[in-house]
Structures are given as C-alpha cells and as structure tokens.
Design a protein around this motif. Structure first.
Motif, PDB file in Angstrom:
ATOM      1  N   SER A 126     -10.980  -3.077  -2.396  1.00 57.12           N
ATOM      2  CA  SER A 126     -11.128  -1.614  -2.372  1.00 57.12           C
ATOM      3  C   SER A 126     -12.360  -1.187  -1.586  1.00 57.12           C
ATOM      4  N   PHE A 165       0.828  -1.198   0.000  1.00 57.41           N
ATOM      5  CA  PHE A 165       0.000   0.000   0.000  1.00 57.41           C
ATOM      6  C   PHE A 165       0.863   1.248   0.000  1.00 57.41           C
ATOM      7  N   LEU A 192     -11.351  -0.640   2.178  1.00 55.82           N
ATOM      8  CA  LEU A 192     -10.205   0.241   2.503  1.00 55.82           C
ATOM      9  C   LEU A 192     -10.674   1.671   2.691  1.00 55.82           C
TER      10      LEU A 192
END
Length: 151
Positions: free
Chosen positions: A148, A46, A151
């Motif tokens: 996604s 990340f 997150l």
C-alpha cells in the motif's frame, strides 16, 4: 523460509524505487511463490477505477481466464465488498468460488487498503488442502501494508 525472514526481503523489494510498481509487485509474487512451498499461484487484483470490478495485476502461476472479476463474485469479489480477509481451507465447499484450476484446493485473499479504501488484494491459491494458518494471514497483512505504501 520463515515469514520473518521473508518480511525483510519484501521490504527490500518495496524499496527498489528504480523498478516500476508493477515490477516490484511481480517480484513479490515471485518471492512468495518460490519461498512458500504451498503458495502455488500468487497475484494481485486491483479495483478498476470507479467500476465495481477487479482487474488482474501482476501474478505468477498458471495462466487464468479471470482477468476481470465483478464485486461479489468468487472469493476475490467477496473480499472487495467485505473488506476482510477470506481464508478458504477447501474450495469445493464454497458456493461462490470461481475455479481457476482443478488442482487448487485452498485460497487466501487479503485486502490492500490505501487511505482507508480497499483498492485491491493479494490472492493466493494452494494445491494443498487447508494449508493456511493465522501466521499466513498476519504475514500477508504485512505484505499488503508494505504494498500500500507504493500504490
């Protein structure tokens, strides 16, 4: 196991809101590494805040010294800049490859987007030469889309 069957298992892991995000990501890594014979190292990188670097998140496989990767360096660093999938059938033919293990023969990296921004990626190493197909790419894009959402 087929990718279609794995999709429902990925969705099940994502939906486990009693687990932390990192625990769910680790469970996805374990699932993929256990169920896809040629996925020998599975992990997430990340973006490190506003820095132009990636930091290692949850992963399964051999330990790695590559816990911080500058943008542009290695396959992961290139994906951080290009925002596109990168499939490497033979890592020995890549000038900008960061060797994690002498057993790795191939790599696939798929970016993760949140609100149009590349915030990370899934990185998979294989000890088999040229194992990744378009089906792997589509499946891993699905995984990244599901990731996604948490997150």
């Amino acid at each position: 196991m087929t990718f279609e069957r794995l999709k429902s298992q990925v969705e099940s892991i994502i939906s486990k809101t009693t687990l932390t995000v990192n625990d769910r990501l680790l469970d996805i890594c374990r699932l993929l590494e256990n169920q896809v014979e040629y996925y020998n190292w599975v992990g997430f990188y990340f973006r490190n805040g506003t820095k132009e670097e990636l930091i290692l998140g949850p992963y399964v496989g051999a330990p790695t010294d590559h816990t911080v990767i500058p943008f542009g360096k290695g396959i992961c660093g290139q994906v951080a800049l290009s925002n596109t999938n990168f499939v490497v059938p033979d890592v020995t033919l890549q000038d900008n490859y960061i060797a994690c293990s002498i057993t790795v023969k191939a790599e696939i990296v798929i970016p993760i987007f949140v609100k149009g921004q590349n915030i990370g990626q899934i990185d998979i190493d294989s000890n088999s030469p040229d194992p990744f197909t378009e089906a792997d790419e589509r499946f891993l894009e699905f995984v990244c889309t599901k990731v996604s959402q948490i997150l």
